[in-house]
Design a protein around this motif. Structure first.
Motif, short mmCIF file in Angstrom:
data_model
loop_
_atom_site.label_atom_id
_atom_site.label_comp_id
_atom_site.label_asym_id
_atom_site.label_seq_id
_atom_site.Cartn_x
_atom_site.Cartn_y
_atom_site.Cartn_z
N ASN A 135 0.83 -1.20 0.00
CA ASN A 135 0.00 0.00 0.00
C ASN A 135 0.86 1.25 0.00
OD1 ASN A 135 -1.45 2.22 0.88
ND2 ASN A 135 -2.79 1.03 2.19
N ASP A 136 1.88 1.27 0.84
CA ASP A 136 2.71 2.44 0.98
C ASP A 136 3.49 2.75 -0.29
OD1 ASP A 136 3.74 4.57 2.63
OD2 ASP A 136 5.64 3.49 2.60
N THR A 137 3.88 1.74 -1.04
CA THR A 137 4.72 1.96 -2.21
C THR A 137 3.93 2.33 -3.45
OG1 THR A 137 4.77 -0.39 -2.73
CG2 THR A 137 6.55 0.46 -1.36
N GLN A 138 2.65 2.08 -3.51
CA GLN A 138 1.89 2.37 -4.72
C GLN A 138 1.51 3.83 -4.83
OE1 GLN A 138 -1.68 0.10 -3.91
NE2 GLN A 138 -2.90 1.91 -4.07
N PHE A 139 1.52 4.57 -3.76
CA PHE A 139 1.06 5.94 -3.79
C PHE A 139 2.19 6.91 -4.09
CE2 PHE A 139 -2.26 3.83 -1.35
CZ PHE A 139 -3.37 4.27 -2.05
N PHE A 140 1.87 7.93 -4.86
CA PHE A 140 2.81 8.95 -5.27
C PHE A 140 3.35 9.70 -4.06
CE2 PHE A 140 3.84 13.22 -6.80
CZ PHE A 140 4.61 12.93 -7.91
N LYS A 153 -9.11 3.25 7.21
CA LYS A 153 -8.21 2.15 7.56
C LYS A 153 -8.66 0.86 6.88
CE LYS A 153 -6.83 4.39 11.77
NZ LYS A 153 -6.89 4.51 13.19
N LEU A 154 -9.98 0.68 6.72
CA LEU A 154 -10.50 -0.47 5.97
C LEU A 154 -10.06 -0.39 4.51
CD1 LEU A 154 -14.17 -1.04 7.21
CD2 LEU A 154 -12.22 -2.59 7.43
N MET A 155 -10.09 0.81 3.93
CA MET A 155 -9.63 0.99 2.55
C MET A 155 -8.17 0.55 2.44
SD MET A 155 -11.97 2.26 0.36
CE MET A 155 -11.00 3.01 -0.94
N ASP A 156 -7.34 0.96 3.41
CA ASP A 156 -5.93 0.58 3.40
C ASP A 156 -5.78 -0.93 3.48
OD1 ASP A 156 -5.04 3.20 3.25
OD2 ASP A 156 -4.69 3.37 5.40
N ALA A 185 -3.43 4.84 -13.54
CA ALA A 185 -3.50 6.04 -12.71
C ALA A 185 -2.17 6.38 -12.04
CB ALA A 185 -4.57 5.85 -11.64
N VAL A 186 -2.10 7.62 -11.63
CA VAL A 186 -1.11 8.05 -10.66
C VAL A 186 -1.95 8.33 -9.41
CG1 VAL A 186 0.68 9.71 -10.08
CG2 VAL A 186 0.31 9.07 -12.47
N SER A 187 -1.66 7.64 -8.33
CA SER A 187 -2.53 7.75 -7.15
C SER A 187 -1.77 8.34 -5.97
CB SER A 187 -3.10 6.38 -6.80
OG SER A 187 -2.08 5.43 -6.63
N MET A 188 -2.54 8.96 -5.08
CA MET A 188 -1.96 9.63 -3.92
C MET A 188 -2.94 9.57 -2.76
SD MET A 188 -0.60 13.55 -3.77
CE MET A 188 0.87 13.91 -2.85
N LYS A 189 -2.41 9.42 -1.57
CA LYS A 189 -3.19 9.54 -0.35
C LYS A 189 -2.89 10.92 0.23
CE LYS A 189 -3.42 6.14 2.58
NZ LYS A 189 -4.84 5.87 2.68
N ILE A 190 -3.94 11.64 0.60
CA ILE A 190 -3.77 12.98 1.17
C ILE A 190 -4.52 13.06 2.49
CG2 ILE A 190 -4.29 15.43 0.86
CD1 ILE A 190 -3.95 15.07 -2.12
N ASP A 191 -3.79 13.36 3.55
CA ASP A 191 -4.40 13.55 4.87
C ASP A 191 -5.06 14.93 4.89
OD1 ASP A 191 -5.01 14.04 7.58
OD2 ASP A 191 -3.29 12.87 8.26
N ALA A 192 -6.37 14.95 5.04
CA ALA A 192 -7.14 16.19 4.98
C ALA A 192 -6.87 17.13 6.14
CB ALA A 192 -8.63 15.88 4.91
N GLU A 193 -6.16 16.65 7.15
CA GLU A 193 -5.93 17.48 8.33
C GLU A 193 -4.48 17.92 8.47
OE1 GLU A 193 -9.52 15.86 11.13
OE2 GLU A 193 -7.57 14.89 11.38
N TYR A 210 -16.33 3.99 2.46
CA TYR A 210 -15.57 2.77 2.18
C TYR A 210 -16.03 2.10 0.90
CZ TYR A 210 -14.01 -2.04 2.55
OH TYR A 210 -13.47 -3.27 2.29
N LEU A 211 -15.08 1.71 0.06
CA LEU A 211 -15.35 0.97 -1.16
C LEU A 211 -14.56 -0.34 -1.13
CD1 LEU A 211 -14.99 3.82 -3.82
CD2 LEU A 211 -17.11 2.76 -3.06
N PRO A 212 -15.24 -1.48 -1.06
CA PRO A 212 -14.52 -2.75 -1.16
C PRO A 212 -13.86 -2.83 -2.54
CG PRO A 212 -16.84 -3.10 -0.58
CD PRO A 212 -16.68 -1.66 -0.90
N PRO A 213 -12.88 -3.70 -2.72
CA PRO A 213 -12.15 -3.75 -3.98
C PRO A 213 -13.02 -3.84 -5.23
CG PRO A 213 -11.05 -5.11 -2.36
CD PRO A 213 -12.33 -4.64 -1.73
#
Length: 126
Positions: free
Chosen positions: A12-17, A48-51, A68-76, A111-114
């Motif tokens: 998970n950690d390595t797939q995100f930009f 966390k379920l998504m992760d 895609a180029v994907s990214m996780k962004i912490d809204a806070e 939450y979106l299951p795979p």
């Protein structure tokens, strides 16, 4: 079980930009790929379920790598605060899909299951 969770989190950690939002959109434009952004918070249970379930799923990983180029962004935190405000994120997780030109084309909250993520993401690209 713990090993599987660790491997999933490692993948998970390595797939995100890694980088700025501007760099994210520049990279997507260069590669002619869509942008998938997971807007999350650290305290969010569904995030966390998504992760655990979605972002570590082999089919989801394959889809993101190919399309895609994907990214996780912490809204806070950091630039995530302005990003969440700009795109009117009202709950978490909020998944946004942009075309390669940086125009928002679709969004889903919760939450979106795979399988559900893949169905939605593929239909968004049509």
């Amino acid at each position: 079980m713990l090993t599987t969770l660790f491997i999933g989190l490692l993948l998970n950690d390595t797939q995100f930009f890694k980088g700025s939002v501007d760099d994210l959109f520049s990279t997507a434009k260069e590669q002619q790929k869509v942008v998938v952004v997971d807007v999350y918070t650290e305290w969010c249970g569904p995030c966390k379920l998504m992760d655990r379930n979605t972002w570590s799923n082999e089919k989801v990983l394959s889809f993101l790598t190919e399309n895609a180029v994907s990214m996780k962004i912490d809204a806070e935190k950091g630039e995530g605060q302005n990003f969440a405000k700009k795109y009117k994120v009202a709950g978490y997780p909020c998944i946004l899909i942009f075309n390669s030109e940086g125009e928002l084309i679709d969004r889903r909250m919760g939450y979106l299951p795979p399988r559900e993520f893949l169905n939605w993401a593929n239909s968004s690209l049509e």
